[in-house]
Write an enzyme that holds these catalytic residues in place. Structure first.
Site, PDB file in Angstrom:
ATOM      1  N   SER A   8      -8.306  -4.626   5.119  1.00 43.40           N
ATOM      2  CA  SER A   8      -8.363  -4.706   3.731  1.00 43.40           C
ATOM      3  C   SER A   8      -8.357  -6.210   3.352  1.00 43.40           C
ATOM      4  O   SER A   8      -7.434  -6.817   3.983  1.00 43.40           O
ATOM      5  CB  SER A   8      -7.739  -3.956   2.717  1.00 43.40           C
ATOM      6  N   TYR A  27       0.544  -0.587   0.479  1.00 44.49           N
ATOM      7  CA  TYR A  27      -0.869  -0.756   0.916  1.00 44.49           C
ATOM      8  C   TYR A  27      -1.174  -1.960   1.722  1.00 44.49           C
ATOM      9  O   TYR A  27      -1.839  -2.414   2.696  1.00 44.49           O
ATOM     10  CB  TYR A  27      -1.834  -0.461  -0.025  1.00 44.49           C
TER      11      TYR A  27
END
Length: 252
Positions: free
Chosen positions: A144, A157
């Site tokens: 990501s 995350y």
């Protein structure tokens, strides 16, 4: 050479929804036999049926990437049903949002265990499988832009995806002599069921306005990068990251 994956077997984790579902369909449309895996195997039935409707081959396997026995089991079943795996898409993941200074240790551990430790175990078992069969292959980690760019309220995350990018490079160097390529796709904001409501909000629209291309992505935007890394066209690519974010991470 082309994106034709006929005769190849692939495994996609986190395939029950969102990007994982799209990845499985894209690989199957290119000719691959696909093992689709997720915690809730019942949610995979419609995916298997959708792939069958265009004469593709898919099987559903239950998988918990945090459980070493489950990880070994999914590789065993995939090999038994489809043959030796040439492609593995490490897509399973989760996100928990909140203030970093308030985040519970259990929440931190859950995200790291799924997104980084789980991806590591999947890559390790896939590499062992490929080494044993002696045919090499392609491992594709789904990272990501939050692994390369700071954003509040998602510390675990971000850490997990940054770690996955570094892990991609380390494994690529170590496993290259075995013919195993390890690369990562780094998506920006891709619209799925999970974030659709946020992207439609005022905050989401503000974020979209900051993307140079003026839009968020759709799952189909990842088809090309996925097929490139899965196919022999990327035979001299390993340890790289393909960023697909409309230019978002390129700007200051």
């Amino acid at each position: 050479m082309s994106f034709d994956l006929s005769g190849k077997a692939a495994l996609v984790t986190g395939a029950s929804s969102g990007l994982g579902r799209r990845f499985a369909i894209t690989l199957a449309q290119a000719g691959a036999k696909v093992a689709v895996a997720a915690r809730r195997v019942d949610r995979l039935d419609s995916l298997v049926q959708e792939i069958a409707e265009f004469d593709g081959r898919a099987i559903a396997i239950q998988l918990d990437v945090t459980d070493p026995d489950s990880v070994r089991h999914v590789l065993d079943v995939a090999e038994t049903e489809l043959g030796g795996l040439s492609i593995m898409v490490n897509n399973a993941g989760m996100v928990l949002r909140g203030d970093a200074h308030e985040m519970a240790l259990a929440d931190w551990d859950a995200v790291i265990e799924t997104n980084l430790r789980g991806a590591w175990m999947m890559a390790q078992q896939t590499a062992r499988h490929m080494m044993r069969l002696g045919h090499g292959g392609s491992i594709i980690n789904i990272a990501s832009i939050l692994g390369i760019q700071g954003r509040p309220w998602v510390p675990a995350y971000s850490a997990s995806k940054g770690g996955l990018i570094s892990l991609t490079r380390a494994l690529a160097v170590e496993w290259a002599p075995h013919g195993i390529r390890v690369n990562a796709i780094v998506p920006g904001y891709i619209e799925t069921d999970i974030n659709r409501e946020f992207l439609a909000s005022a905050a989401g629209k503000t974020l979209k306005a900051r993307i140079p291309q003026g839009r968020t992505g759709v799952p189909e935007d990842l088809d090309g990068p996925l097929l490139l890394l899965a196919s022999d066209l990327s035979g001299f690519m390993t340890g790289t990251t393909l960023t697909v974010d409309g230019g978002h991470s390129a700007q200051l």
